[in-house]
Design an enzyme around this catalytic site. Sequence first.
Site, PDB file in Angstrom:
ATOM      1  N   TYR A  16       4.220  -5.177   9.600  1.00 10.46           N
ATOM      2  CA  TYR A  16       4.156  -3.714   9.621  1.00 10.46           C
ATOM      3  C   TYR A  16       5.347  -3.152  10.391  1.00 10.46           C
ATOM      4  O   TYR A  16       5.972  -2.166   9.991  1.00 10.46           O
ATOM      5  CB  TYR A  16       2.864  -3.246  10.282  1.00 10.46           C
ATOM      6  N   HIS A  50       0.856  -1.191   0.000  1.00 10.44           N
ATOM      7  CA  HIS A  50       0.000   0.000   0.000  1.00 10.44           C
ATOM      8  C   HIS A  50       0.890   1.238   0.000  1.00 10.44           C
ATOM      9  O   HIS A  50       0.716   2.173   0.799  1.00 10.44           O
ATOM     10  CB  HIS A  50      -0.944  -0.027   1.197  1.00 10.44           C
TER      11      HIS A  50
END
Length: 370
Positions: A344, A74
Amino acid sequence: MSLFGYTRAGREPGGPRPPSPLLWIALIALIAGGLVLAFAWLAGWIGRDRVTAQTFTDAIEATGPPQPGFRRAHTKGVCVSGVFQGTPEGAALSSARVFRQRQVPVLGRLSIGGGDPHGADNKARVRSMALQLVSDDGQEWRMAMNSFPFFAVPTAEAFLEQTRAGMPDPATGKPDPAKMAAVLEKYPSARAFQQWAKTAPWSNSWANTAYNGVNTFRFTAADGSHRFVRWSMRPQAPFEDMTPEQRAQSDDDFLSEEFAQRLAQGPVRWDMWVTIANDGDPVNDPSQVWPEDRRQVKAGTLTLSSMQPQATGACRDLNYDPLILPSGVAGTDDPILAARSAVYSQSFNRREREIASGKAPAATGKEGAR
């Protein structure tokens, strides 16, 4: 008598023979070696076939050219900010302060799927929303949501397998179709996800897209009762499909340009809806959709009022780890949720090092480190 009950001259009369100094040295070395091996195993330095944050992030990086200083997935997006207002119905489900505070400041990010920081908006199938809510008692809630209604695979191992199937073959420079076909054959949910990607309409704006937190969390109310839930941000703006002109246009940044135009006319809003699981619903498998008749509660409204380039905006250096949660909200044993959190963190650490070491592009214009 000295340490371990022995005199300097030797063992006490009739007592056990003292351990050999070599034995103690060997024991200490064994313990130290075990700690080193455990650390190496957790760090992913050994057992490379294990699903670790390092191996997973390596696989994501291998699906495309290097993009130092950028998020690994993303990658392209914008920073946004606004407020969240909870409802009494939300406060009845969770003791989290965000549902009781009059307004909670929000720092967020709108993005598209893929790892290209300069990708074309009209070619990206997935739209995403990430949020950080900070209540007045200092607690944080970070969310990471996507436009797809369920996850493609059920486990972290399957997720890594799917990611590796997208890595380009050195001989062709493209992913091997046979590897992806094998993933689709092995996982029915991956086939269902592919069907969604082929048939579901494409929104023409971030503002009219619904964003789903496909993982399950546990809400705990003030009275101690708890419920398993999934949430969505549903737009107040009516859905509009992309037009043929938008699909064919050469403007790679039409989503951010369109969103800026909307904000110039006023704030953009979504309602947060919480779906409550029934007994027996799968809470640790995000690839399984809950039945549509499950109870749904409007828990709040998100209002976004400003947008900044992510190269210089406040969201650039924020890790939207979905397991950073306030009191009243907890994670589950969903393996995909744990994998997302770990990856992440690994991605964040890598890009921050790249930015600090000067390996990332300069933050100028629409370009720069994200």
